[in-house]
Design a protein around this motif. Structure first.
Motif, PDB file in Angstrom:
ATOM      1  N   ALA B  98      -4.639 -14.766   3.882  1.00 12.43           N
ATOM      2  CA  ALA B  98      -4.464 -13.523   4.628  1.00 12.43           C
ATOM      3  C   ALA B  98      -4.781 -13.820   6.082  1.00 12.43           C
ATOM      4  O   ALA B  98      -5.914 -14.217   6.390  1.00 12.43           O
ATOM      5  N   ALA B  99      -3.788 -13.683   6.950  1.00 15.66           N
ATOM      6  CA  ALA B  99      -4.024 -13.922   8.377  1.00 15.66           C
ATOM      7  C   ALA B  99      -5.077 -12.937   8.864  1.00 15.66           C
ATOM      8  O   ALA B  99      -5.085 -11.774   8.447  1.00 15.66           O
ATOM      9  N   PRO B 100      -5.974 -13.409   9.714  1.00 16.52           N
ATOM     10  CA  PRO B 100      -7.013 -12.506  10.206  1.00 16.52           C
ATOM     11  C   PRO B 100      -6.422 -11.227  10.770  1.00 16.52           C
ATOM     12  O   PRO B 100      -5.491 -11.271  11.565  1.00 16.52           O
ATOM     13  N   GLU B 101      -6.922 -10.135  10.335  1.00 20.57           N
ATOM     14  CA  GLU B 101      -6.530  -8.790  10.730  1.00 20.57           C
ATOM     15  C   GLU B 101      -5.136  -8.422  10.198  1.00 20.57           C
ATOM     16  O   GLU B 101      -5.011  -7.492   9.412  1.00 20.57           O
ATOM     17  N   ALA B 102      -4.109  -9.137  10.599  1.00 18.65           N
ATOM     18  CA  ALA B 102      -2.748  -8.761  10.194  1.00 18.65           C
ATOM     19  C   ALA B 102      -2.570  -8.853   8.687  1.00 18.65           C
ATOM     20  O   ALA B 102      -2.071  -7.932   8.037  1.00 18.65           O
ATOM     21  N   GLY B 103      -3.002  -9.975   8.130  1.00 17.44           N
ATOM     22  CA  GLY B 103      -2.850 -10.161   6.692  1.00 17.44           C
ATOM     23  C   GLY B 103      -3.719  -9.201   5.907  1.00 17.44           C
ATOM     24  O   GLY B 103      -3.302  -8.649   4.879  1.00 17.44           O
ATOM     25  N   GLU B 104      -4.908  -8.991   6.373  1.00 12.74           N
ATOM     26  CA  GLU B 104      -5.818  -8.065   5.683  1.00 12.74           C
ATOM     27  C   GLU B 104      -5.269  -6.642   5.725  1.00 12.74           C
ATOM     28  O   GLU B 104      -5.372  -5.898   4.748  1.00 12.74           O
ATOM     29  N   ASN B 105      -4.692  -6.262   6.860  1.00 14.65           N
ATOM     30  CA  ASN B 105      -4.090  -4.927   6.959  1.00 14.65           C
ATOM     31  C   ASN B 105      -2.943  -4.771   5.973  1.00 14.65           C
ATOM     32  O   ASN B 105      -2.792  -3.729   5.332  1.00 14.65           O
ATOM     33  N   LEU B 106      -2.136  -5.800   5.858  1.00 13.05           N
ATOM     34  CA  LEU B 106      -1.000  -5.742   4.933  1.00 13.05           C
ATOM     35  C   LEU B 106      -1.492  -5.616   3.492  1.00 13.05           C
ATOM     36  O   LEU B 106      -0.912  -4.881   2.685  1.00 13.05           O
ATOM     37  N   LEU B 107      -2.531  -6.325   3.170  1.00  9.78           N
ATOM     38  CA  LEU B 107      -3.085  -6.231   1.812  1.00  9.78           C
ATOM     39  C   LEU B 107      -3.613  -4.824   1.549  1.00  9.78           C
ATOM     40  O   LEU B 107      -3.434  -4.273   0.454  1.00  9.78           O
ATOM     41  N   ASN B 108      -4.217  -4.235   2.553  1.00  8.11           N
ATOM     42  CA  ASN B 108      -4.703  -2.864   2.386  1.00  8.11           C
ATOM     43  C   ASN B 108      -3.541  -1.888   2.186  1.00  8.11           C
ATOM     44  O   ASN B 108      -3.636  -0.947   1.394  1.00  8.11           O
ATOM     45  N   VAL B 109      -2.450  -2.122   2.910  1.00  7.37           N
ATOM     46  CA  VAL B 109      -1.264  -1.277   2.731  1.00  7.37           C
ATOM     47  C   VAL B 109      -0.761  -1.403   1.295  1.00  7.37           C
ATOM     48  O   VAL B 109      -0.410  -0.414   0.650  1.00  7.37           O
ATOM     49  N   LEU B 110      -0.781  -2.628   0.797  1.00  5.40           N
ATOM     50  CA  LEU B 110      -0.320  -2.848  -0.584  1.00  5.40           C
ATOM     51  C   LEU B 110      -1.247  -2.157  -1.572  1.00  5.40           C
ATOM     52  O   LEU B 110      -0.813  -1.528  -2.529  1.00  5.40           O
ATOM     53  N   ARG B 111      -2.531  -2.231  -1.323  1.00  5.85           N
ATOM     54  CA  ARG B 111      -3.516  -1.565  -2.197  1.00  5.85           C
ATOM     55  C   ARG B 111      -3.326  -0.053  -2.134  1.00  5.85           C
ATOM     56  O   ARG B 111      -3.278   0.619  -3.151  1.00  5.85           O
ATOM     57  N   ASN B 112      -3.191   0.484  -0.915  1.00  4.10           N
ATOM     58  CA  ASN B 112      -3.053   1.931  -0.756  1.00  4.10           C
ATOM     59  C   ASN B 112      -1.731   2.412  -1.307  1.00  4.10           C
ATOM     60  O   ASN B 112      -1.655   3.464  -1.928  1.00  4.10           O
ATOM     61  N   GLY B 113      -0.707   1.604  -1.074  1.00  5.38           N
ATOM     62  CA  GLY B 113       0.600   1.952  -1.617  1.00  5.38           C
ATOM     63  C   GLY B 113       0.540   1.988  -3.125  1.00  5.38           C
ATOM     64  O   GLY B 113       1.122   2.859  -3.767  1.00  5.38           O
TER      65      GLY B 113
END
Lengths: 180, 126
Positions: B98-113
């Motif tokens: 997970a790229a710092p910040e960007a990758g983590e944000n995307l993972l959170n979007v996937l979790r929230n989605g």
């Protein structure tokens, strides 16, 4: 040294194909430049097909030799014949891309590249050189109405669809070996 | 890859084909950062014998998207993303990168989605 010089060669072919596509879209807005737009769509197709052939060669067991000529149909034929296998969906995706209907239209576009006629035949319509129309009179590709707007739109739509799908296929093929 | 920098990579499990390897990647500039007109995420499948270091009876399923397309896929609930979402929802995944910040944000979007999907499934909406 440019950071782009270590790109896989399939991606370099693709980069040029996308540049040709952008050029084509700029040219097609002027009716007097339609022949040049058609030529650029043909070149877009040629380079994107070669990009896919290189990507397939680099990343699968299928080996395709790329030559520096303007031959396109041969590569499409080879790609259509990449053996189907139960363990990979890549051949199916390629066959879907080059389906019968779209390939027929792509062949029409490819046929617009200039070529020497067979003995006794007229010089056929093409994007670069003077040719003989249906009445046998000489015409220039840039003459009005040599290429219709409908033809241009068909080739534009199809070439754009093809190259963008190839862009995705090439992108994922080069990620595959690195993934494991 | 320099021209398509990796933002997020997940290894996930599905209900079928437990012996196979399923990878999901989000790469900046993949597909020119364009969105598939067919609402279809790009996924390729490879078996052994193609130079990959996997078992003879295994297949690699690699799904790749870009941030713009991923965002659309989450919003519109594209079918291809649902199995990844299900794996994330059930915890059957591993973050490989997970790229710092960007990758983590995307993972959170996937979790929230995924949570949204779960709610919709529970409500019988999908």
């Amino acid at each position: 040294m440019s950071s782009e010089t270590d790109l896989p060669s399939g991606k370099v072919w693709l980069r040029q194909a996308l540049s040709d596509l952008e050029c084509a879209t700029l040219l097609e807005v002027r009716p007097e430049l339609r022949c040049h737009a058609v030529a650029k769509y043909q070149q877009t197709l040629e380079k994107s097909v070669k990009a896919l052939a290189v990507a397939v060669s680099d990343n699968t067991a299928v080996q395709i030799t790329i030559r520096f000529n303007h031959e396109v149909e041969g590569y499409i034929n080879i790609l259509q014949r990449v053996p189907l296998t139960p363990t990979s969906n890549v051949p199916q995706r390629i066959r879907s891309l080059f389906n019968a209907r779209d390939t027929s239209l792509l062949h029409d576009l490819i046929a617009q590249a200039p070529r020497r006629p067979a003995p006794g035949e007229n010089f056929a319509r093409n994007t670069e050189y003077p040719f003989q129309n249906a009445e046998g009179e000489w015409a220039a590709p840039a003459d009005a109405d040599v290429y219709s707007l409908e033809e241009l739109r068909t080739w534009s739509r199809l070439t754009t669809k093809t190259v963008l799908e190839i862009e995705r296929l090439v992108g994922v093929l080069y990620r595959t070996k690195r993934a494991v | 890859m320099k021209d398509q920098p990796l933002l997020l990579a997940l290894y996930y499990a599905t209900d079928h084909d437990p012996e196979d390897i399923f990878l999901f990647e989000i790469a900046d500039k993949f597909g020119g950062n364009r969105i598939s007109e067919d609402s279809e995420l790009m996924e390729v499948t490879f078996g052994a014998g193609t130079g990959l270091q996997i078992q003879a009876d295994q297949r690699l399923h690699l799904m790749v998207t870009n941030p713009r397309e991923f965002d659309m896929a989450v919003q519109k609930r594209w079918q291809g993303l649902q199995k990844v979402g299900q794996a994330v929802r059930s915890g059957r995944f591993q973050t490989l990168y997970a790229a710092p910040e960007a990758g983590e944000n995307l993972l959170n979007v996937l979790r929230n989605g995924s949570a949204i999907w779960q709610g919709l499934v529970a409500a019988g909406a999908i």
